[in-house]
Design an enzyme around this catalytic site. Sequence first.
Site, PDB file in Angstrom:
ATOM      1  N   SER A 120       0.731  -1.388  -0.056  1.00 53.60           N
ATOM      2  CA  SER A 120      -0.443  -0.198  -0.004  1.00 53.60           C
ATOM      3  C   SER A 120       0.413   1.229   0.156  1.00 53.60           C
ATOM      4  CB  SER A 120      -0.837  -0.223   1.070  1.00 53.60           C
ATOM      5  OG  SER A 120      -0.465  -0.812   2.149  1.00 53.60           O
ATOM      6  N   GLU A 154       4.401   2.185  10.775  1.00 47.40           N
ATOM      7  CA  GLU A 154       4.868   0.333  11.065  1.00 47.40           C
ATOM      8  C   GLU A 154       5.861   0.015  12.331  1.00 47.40           C
ATOM      9  OE1 GLU A 154       3.923  -2.462   9.466  1.00 47.40           O
ATOM     10  OE2 GLU A 154       5.442  -3.173  10.659  1.00 47.40           O
ATOM     11  N   GLY A 200      -0.186   3.071  15.031  1.00 45.16           N
ATOM     12  CA  GLY A 200      -0.491   3.749  13.527  1.00 45.16           C
ATOM     13  C   GLY A 200      -1.977   4.253  14.357  1.00 45.16           C
ATOM     14  N   ASP A 205      -5.099  -1.627   8.110  1.00 46.23           N
ATOM     15  CA  ASP A 205      -4.514  -1.855   7.888  1.00 46.23           C
ATOM     16  C   ASP A 205      -4.281  -3.169   8.750  1.00 46.23           C
ATOM     17  OD1 ASP A 205      -4.880  -4.821   6.169  1.00 46.23           O
ATOM     18  OD2 ASP A 205      -3.829  -3.923   5.194  1.00 46.23           O
TER      19      ASP A 205
HETATM   20  N1  SAM Z   1      -1.088  -2.211   4.332  1.00 50.53           N
HETATM   21  C1  SAM Z   1       0.213  -3.331   4.480  1.00 50.53           C
HETATM   22  C2  SAM Z   1      -0.679  -3.506   2.588  1.00 50.53           C
HETATM   23  O1  SAM Z   1      -1.484  -3.854   2.158  1.00 50.53           O
HETATM   24  O2  SAM Z   1       0.435  -3.516   1.850  1.00 50.53           O
HETATM   25  C3  SAM Z   1       0.378  -4.580   4.365  1.00 50.53           C
HETATM   26  C4  SAM Z   1      -0.059  -4.684   6.372  1.00 50.53           C
HETATM   27  S1  SAM Z   1       0.382  -5.714   6.946  1.00 50.53           S
HETATM   28  C5  SAM Z   1      -1.212  -6.481   6.144  1.00 50.53           C
HETATM   29  C6  SAM Z   1      -0.141  -4.940   8.802  1.00 50.53           C
HETATM   30  C7  SAM Z   1       0.889  -4.720   9.559  1.00 50.53           C
HETATM   31  O3  SAM Z   1       0.866  -4.116  10.671  1.00 50.53           O
HETATM   32  C8  SAM Z   1       2.496  -5.107  10.211  1.00 50.53           C
HETATM   33  O4  SAM Z   1       3.451  -5.299   8.580  1.00 50.53           O
HETATM   34  C9  SAM Z   1       2.633  -5.145  11.657  1.00 50.53           C
HETATM   35  O5  SAM Z   1       3.623  -5.556  11.660  1.00 50.53           O
HETATM   36  C10 SAM Z   1       2.260  -3.887  11.926  1.00 50.53           C
HETATM   37  N2  SAM Z   1       1.876  -3.356  12.447  1.00 50.53           N
HETATM   38  C11 SAM Z   1       1.060  -3.759  13.556  1.00 50.53           C
HETATM   39  N3  SAM Z   1       0.525  -3.262  14.704  1.00 50.53           N
HETATM   40  C12 SAM Z   1       0.693  -2.316  14.377  1.00 50.53           C
HETATM   41  C13 SAM Z   1       0.651  -0.697  15.015  1.00 50.53           C
HETATM   42  N4  SAM Z   1      -0.046  -0.859  16.432  1.00 50.53           N
HETATM   43  N5  SAM Z   1       1.124   0.537  14.573  1.00 50.53           N
HETATM   44  C14 SAM Z   1       1.918   0.425  13.014  1.00 50.53           C
HETATM   45  N6  SAM Z   1       1.819  -1.126  12.855  1.00 50.53           N
HETATM   46  C15 SAM Z   1       1.403  -1.899  13.157  1.00 50.53           C
END
Ligand code: SAM
Length: 296
Positions: A104, A124, A153, A178
Amino acid sequence: MFSYRHAFHAGNHADVLKHITLLATLRHLMQKEAGITLIDTHSGAGLYRLDGDYSQKGAEAEDGLFKLLEAVETADSVPEPVQDYLDQIASFNPGGVAKVYPGSPFLMQRLMRHASRDRLRLFELHPTDSKSLASNIAQLDAGRTITVSREDGFEALKKLLPPPASATGSKRAMVLIDPSYEIKSDYVKVANVIQEYLKRFSTGTYLVWYPIIPRPEAHELPRRLRTLANQAQKPWLNATLAIGRGPGDEGGLTASGMFVINPPFTLKDQVRNALDLVGPALARGNGKEWKVEGSN
Ligand code: SAM
């Protein structure tokens, strides 16, 4: 926490649904001249190798992107949002073979307009993925228009919304939420964030990805989002894609949804058209289903 790595899942059916919806939303938002703040609360690493160790372990793109690429070869026509999605991926793969998958952050970056002063804010938390994201983004030399932070996030939204006014005085933002839903509390956090920001910045466009799995919290989330949007009298759209499971298909996620609050009015038809091709292309067996519902 932190056992989730998006590299295992890049280009799977959930990414196909998520990224087609994201791009179609962005295309519409970019038709207005005024600058916009784009926020990706859970960014991942940004770029993924489809021929690397991580993705091969899951080989999930085989049941997503690669099936779609095969289907378009024989399709009579390809809906615009699907073509746009595949064109974006092709632009990261000049050799013609899909070896790199843009997540994304990079899809958003590709559609940003520097002349309109769009800004991209990426978050991230994973130590390795946030480092990869930062170094992938650094190569773009985008300066302060794109920032990468190793922060939560959900929390970061406090500093960013409402967004600063553009040159024309309008405040515009699109937020992709996400999470990996590794921890149960993510479901509640998503709903709480939407509830809060529908009050603090009710005109923003919010896109929430969620898994469709047999867990009460997962089941409840889209219902809760619909209630919150209806209470705030904001339009919404809910697109779901279930690829089902045929004999011999192993475990793993088979269905997910994208819930969009304040979607562009064109989005429902666009995602519906896209799913007319994507659904049958990715379907594997029992439980296959795709639909788009909305408030208008
Ligand atoms: N949005 C990305 C895409 O579509 O290419 C994929 C994201 S992946 C589903 C979710 C990510 O959120 C992971 O890399 C994880 O390490 C990260 N993550 C988990 N909890 C988080 C938080 N509270 N704040 C930011 N990142 C977080």
